[in-house]
Design a protein around this motif. Sequence first.
Motif, short mmCIF file in Angstrom:
data_model
loop_
_atom_site.label_atom_id
_atom_site.label_comp_id
_atom_site.label_asym_id
_atom_site.label_seq_id
_atom_site.Cartn_x
_atom_site.Cartn_y
_atom_site.Cartn_z
N ARG A 21 0.83 -1.20 0.00
CA ARG A 21 0.00 0.00 0.00
C ARG A 21 0.86 1.25 0.00
NH1 ARG A 21 -2.54 3.03 3.96
NH2 ARG A 21 -4.39 4.09 3.20
N GLU A 22 1.20 1.70 -1.21
CA GLU A 22 1.97 2.93 -1.36
C GLU A 22 1.61 3.51 -2.72
OE1 GLU A 22 5.96 1.21 -1.31
OE2 GLU A 22 6.02 1.33 -3.50
N SER A 23 1.88 4.78 -2.89
CA SER A 23 1.57 5.37 -4.18
C SER A 23 2.58 4.93 -5.21
CB SER A 23 1.55 6.89 -4.08
OG SER A 23 0.42 7.28 -3.33
N ALA A 24 2.12 4.69 -6.44
CA ALA A 24 3.02 4.20 -7.47
C ALA A 24 2.58 4.70 -8.83
CB ALA A 24 3.03 2.68 -7.47
N LEU A 25 3.54 4.78 -9.74
CA LEU A 25 3.23 5.17 -11.12
C LEU A 25 3.63 4.02 -12.04
CD1 LEU A 25 2.40 7.34 -13.21
CD2 LEU A 25 4.78 8.08 -13.24
N ILE A 26 2.68 3.57 -12.82
CA ILE A 26 2.99 2.57 -13.83
C ILE A 26 3.04 3.31 -15.14
CG2 ILE A 26 2.35 0.33 -14.79
CD1 ILE A 26 2.57 0.46 -11.68
N LEU A 27 4.24 3.41 -15.69
CA LEU A 27 4.43 4.20 -16.90
C LEU A 27 4.73 3.22 -18.02
CD1 LEU A 27 4.79 7.04 -18.05
CD2 LEU A 27 7.20 6.83 -17.51
N ALA A 28 3.84 3.11 -18.96
CA ALA A 28 4.06 2.08 -19.96
C ALA A 28 3.32 2.38 -21.24
CB ALA A 28 3.62 0.73 -19.41
N GLY A 29 3.83 1.85 -22.33
CA GLY A 29 3.29 2.12 -23.65
C GLY A 29 1.96 1.43 -23.89
N ALA A 30 1.45 1.67 -25.07
CA ALA A 30 0.13 1.15 -25.44
C ALA A 30 0.12 -0.38 -25.46
CB ALA A 30 -0.25 1.68 -26.82
N GLY A 31 -0.97 -0.93 -24.99
CA GLY A 31 -1.16 -2.37 -25.10
C GLY A 31 -0.27 -3.21 -24.20
N SER A 32 0.37 -2.57 -23.22
CA SER A 32 1.28 -3.32 -22.37
C SER A 32 0.58 -3.88 -21.14
CB SER A 32 2.44 -2.41 -21.94
OG SER A 32 1.91 -1.29 -21.26
N GLY A 33 -0.70 -3.66 -21.03
CA GLY A 33 -1.46 -4.27 -19.95
C GLY A 33 -1.72 -3.35 -18.76
N LYS A 34 -1.62 -2.03 -18.97
CA LYS A 34 -1.85 -1.10 -17.85
C LYS A 34 -3.25 -1.26 -17.26
CE LYS A 34 -1.01 2.54 -20.32
NZ LYS A 34 -0.66 1.84 -21.56
N THR A 35 -4.23 -1.23 -18.14
CA THR A 35 -5.60 -1.32 -17.65
C THR A 35 -5.84 -2.68 -17.01
OG1 THR A 35 -6.31 0.21 -19.37
CG2 THR A 35 -8.02 -1.09 -18.34
N ARG A 36 -5.25 -3.69 -17.62
CA ARG A 36 -5.40 -5.03 -17.05
C ARG A 36 -4.76 -5.10 -15.66
NH1 ARG A 36 -4.82 -10.63 -20.20
NH2 ARG A 36 -4.02 -11.95 -18.55
N ARG A 272 7.96 6.07 -4.71
CA ARG A 272 9.29 5.48 -4.67
C ARG A 272 9.54 4.60 -5.89
NH1 ARG A 272 10.21 2.05 -0.20
NH2 ARG A 272 7.97 1.71 -0.06
N ARG A 273 8.46 4.16 -6.47
CA ARG A 273 8.62 3.21 -7.56
C ARG A 273 7.90 3.62 -8.82
NH1 ARG A 273 8.84 -2.48 -4.56
NH2 ARG A 273 7.84 -1.31 -2.91
N ILE A 274 8.63 3.66 -9.91
CA ILE A 274 7.98 3.79 -11.22
C ILE A 274 8.16 2.44 -11.88
CG2 ILE A 274 7.97 4.95 -13.45
CD1 ILE A 274 9.28 7.31 -12.18
N ILE A 275 7.06 1.82 -12.20
CA ILE A 275 7.18 0.52 -12.85
C ILE A 275 6.95 0.69 -14.34
CG2 ILE A 275 6.14 -1.78 -13.05
CD1 ILE A 275 5.73 -1.80 -10.12
N LYS A 276 7.84 0.12 -15.14
CA LYS A 276 7.66 0.19 -16.59
C LYS A 276 7.27 -1.19 -17.11
CE LYS A 276 10.63 4.10 -17.43
NZ LYS A 276 11.64 4.73 -18.25
N LEU A 277 6.34 -1.20 -18.01
CA LEU A 277 5.95 -2.45 -18.66
C LEU A 277 6.37 -2.31 -20.12
CD1 LEU A 277 2.26 -2.63 -17.34
CD2 LEU A 277 4.31 -3.58 -16.26
N GLU A 278 7.09 -3.27 -20.63
CA GLU A 278 7.60 -3.07 -21.99
C GLU A 278 7.10 -4.07 -23.01
OE1 GLU A 278 11.88 -2.03 -21.49
OE2 GLU A 278 10.87 -0.07 -21.34
N GLN A 279 6.44 -5.11 -22.54
CA GLN A 279 5.94 -6.08 -23.52
C GLN A 279 4.53 -5.69 -23.95
OE1 GLN A 279 6.08 -10.22 -22.43
NE2 GLN A 279 5.25 -10.87 -24.41
N ASN A 280 4.33 -5.60 -25.24
CA ASN A 280 3.01 -5.29 -25.77
C ASN A 280 2.31 -6.61 -26.12
OD1 ASN A 280 1.28 -5.17 -28.28
ND2 ASN A 280 1.40 -2.99 -27.85
N TYR A 281 1.12 -6.77 -25.61
CA TYR A 281 0.37 -8.01 -25.85
C TYR A 281 -0.73 -7.82 -26.89
CZ TYR A 281 2.55 -10.02 -21.72
OH TYR A 281 3.45 -10.51 -20.82
#
Length: 707
Positions: A21-36, A272-281
């Motif tokens: 439970r902490e604030s976080a930013l998921i920064l990732a390109g299109a179709g990488s599963g952010k909404t999922r 504290r954490r920026i998570i990047k997702l790089e695989q596009n599904y």
Amino acid sequence: MTPAFLTHLNPEQFAAVTLPRESALILAGAGSGKTRVLTTRIAWLIQTGQASPAHVLAVTFTNKAAKEMLTRIAAMLPINTRGMWVGTFHGLANRLLRAHHREAGLPQLFQILDAQDQLAAIKRLLKAQQVDDEKYPPKQVQYFINDAKEQGLRATQVEALDEASRVYRELYQAYEQQCQREGVVDFAELLLLSYELLTRNEPLRAHYQARFRYILVDEFQDTSRFQYEWLRLFAGQDNAVFAVGDDDQSIYAFRGAHAGNMQDFLRDFRVRRIIKLEQNYRSQGNILDAANALIAHNAGRLGKNLWTAQQPGAPIRVFAASTDQEEAQFVVEQVRALRDEGLPLAEIALLYRSNAQSRVLEHALFSAGLPYRVYGGLRFFERQEVKHALAYLRLMANPEDDNALLRVINFPARGIGARTIEQIQAAARMQGLSLWAAACRRGGTDSARGVPAFVLLIEALRRETAGMSLAEKVEHMLHASGLLAHYHARRSEADRVENLEELIHAAAAFEAEFDGESEPDMPDLLTAFLTHAALEAGEHQAAAGQDALQLMTVHAAKGLEFDAVFITGLEEGLFPHENSLFEHAGLEEERRLMYVAITRARRLLYLSHAETRMLHGQLRYGLPSRFLDEIPRHLLQPVGVATLPPAPVAPVAGRGFRVGQSVVHAKFGVGVIVDCEGRGADARVQVNFREAGLKWLALEYAKLSPA
Ligand SMILES: Nc1ncnc2c1ncn2[C@@H]1O[C@H](COP(=O)(O)OP(=O)(O)OP(=O)(O)O)[C@@H](O)[C@H]1O
Ligand SMILES: [Mg+2]
């Protein structure tokens, strides 16, 4: 044991879903599963007992996305998602105000003004205040008010350095008083009022801050400054905000979205954490390569690299049409071929940069008998006849609703003239009453017997429909008000009768789906329905359940995905839009828009442009968009049309008029015919007037002459 819904995630997605439970930013390109990831995190929080559904506040970009999110959560967990606060900023603000209408100073049955209602209210105000509407055009006033509200400013807080701004500011103030008196709120007001309510009311704020321990925001890159402040209010000091976004998909800067929010967020919430997702599904290789290559032309990106494990797939097909009609024909043929291969139409999207482009496409689809649905175009709930019907319903919910009253007091005509209406308005103004109250007090003078008749009609509607179901209420009202009979009497208005009948279906469907538990704060079904009509206009359309092609602007396609995507009108000046061409930031925003468009496609992508195009009644010559050059050649495959139909002939409207012709009208002046429908006595033409804009006119009465 790991729940099944976690097993399909890649390691980065898993890490994001299961963050503490902490604030976080998921920064990732299109179709990488952010909404999922966002949806799965909600399920995980609940499943592990860290949160109950009531602890979650999730913000989505459209109502459609909110519904989808709830469906997904329900599929992952055996819980009741009703009562969960998942919605758009406006939807959530509305919910808060419904629950605390008294504290917010609103009547229980407050109604929402959409953009058109708002404009009507402003016109009325200008008239009452005797303001010169040439000097202060109603649209400008509307823009001024909304712009201020979207920045969180009340009239008294707006800076006015010159005379004109002072007038605008005064009008803003008077408009606010008018809205309060009538118990109505516009869209921007929903957010502003709920913000003020929580700011001012400490116990209420404490209550919600204690409740929403987990706040999740999708499409964070497109939140405005004020929406961000609104979120901060809910978050308080302790709550964790989980934001997902993509700087490359920021496409609402023109409407106040503020990409700097990402930087502020990192600081304000001590992320504290920026998570990047790089695989596009989502997309096959060629499509993703095209998107990556295109967006690389923008400077100052936060930098992400998307890859896919999928095959390259089919090349991207490019079609160079000579005219917009030929382009539309190309789309029709390709869509037919896809359908014959077994692809459902709903899996095919037709995207364009501006709404006006849809007409030619619609015409071709219609002629080819291909069912389609337009999102955000001519909206069901915005059609004239539907708005008349809604006005009656609004008066049944709350007769003090002045906008609604003015819309239908003399529609269908009951002999109440403009003079009488002005007298009622003057009486209301003098005595500080609503129009309804003023109308009720008026005796039945000879010249205006229509007024008491109207009052009786509304009272009877309220009384007689008291025990009815929603659909019965609507049906009864359509008959008793005379609306149905009015449109029935006009053969050329048959589609309007159909729309009114469709409204009965819409009410029945709404009633079947509505469930008081999930919206405990709605005072009654009728108000819930009217709210739905105001909030969801544009997201509902056509025959529900029918397989249909999806037409929409690129803006409206955000977050969605389709097997096949057509991006049409790829011409300089159109996409990129001409307003952006001379401005670096504008051009970059257009490129992000193109990036959004390309990344909607899973398997097939079609790009098309036309040498000439009729738009806004003018013939335009367009060079191919620079975005086509920014996609590597080897990914593209030019295609032709197998069987070109004979050169399209401009449709003929009868009486010697045809599309494309310049005409003169006694009142509206000079214009160009842009569309036509019907034959003989029913023939109507749509004319784009230089001054008056688009109008449909019946040829029989309009007295048009060639220019
Ligand atoms: N780990 C995974 N395994 C298989 N499919 C996945 C995985 N993650 C996401 N997907 C699928 O990839 C597609 C894109 O996901 P999603 O819509 O969540 O992406 P997004 O980052 O929100 O995209 P956008 O930026 O366009 O909003 C969806 O169909 C989703 O179900
Ligand atoms: Mg998404």
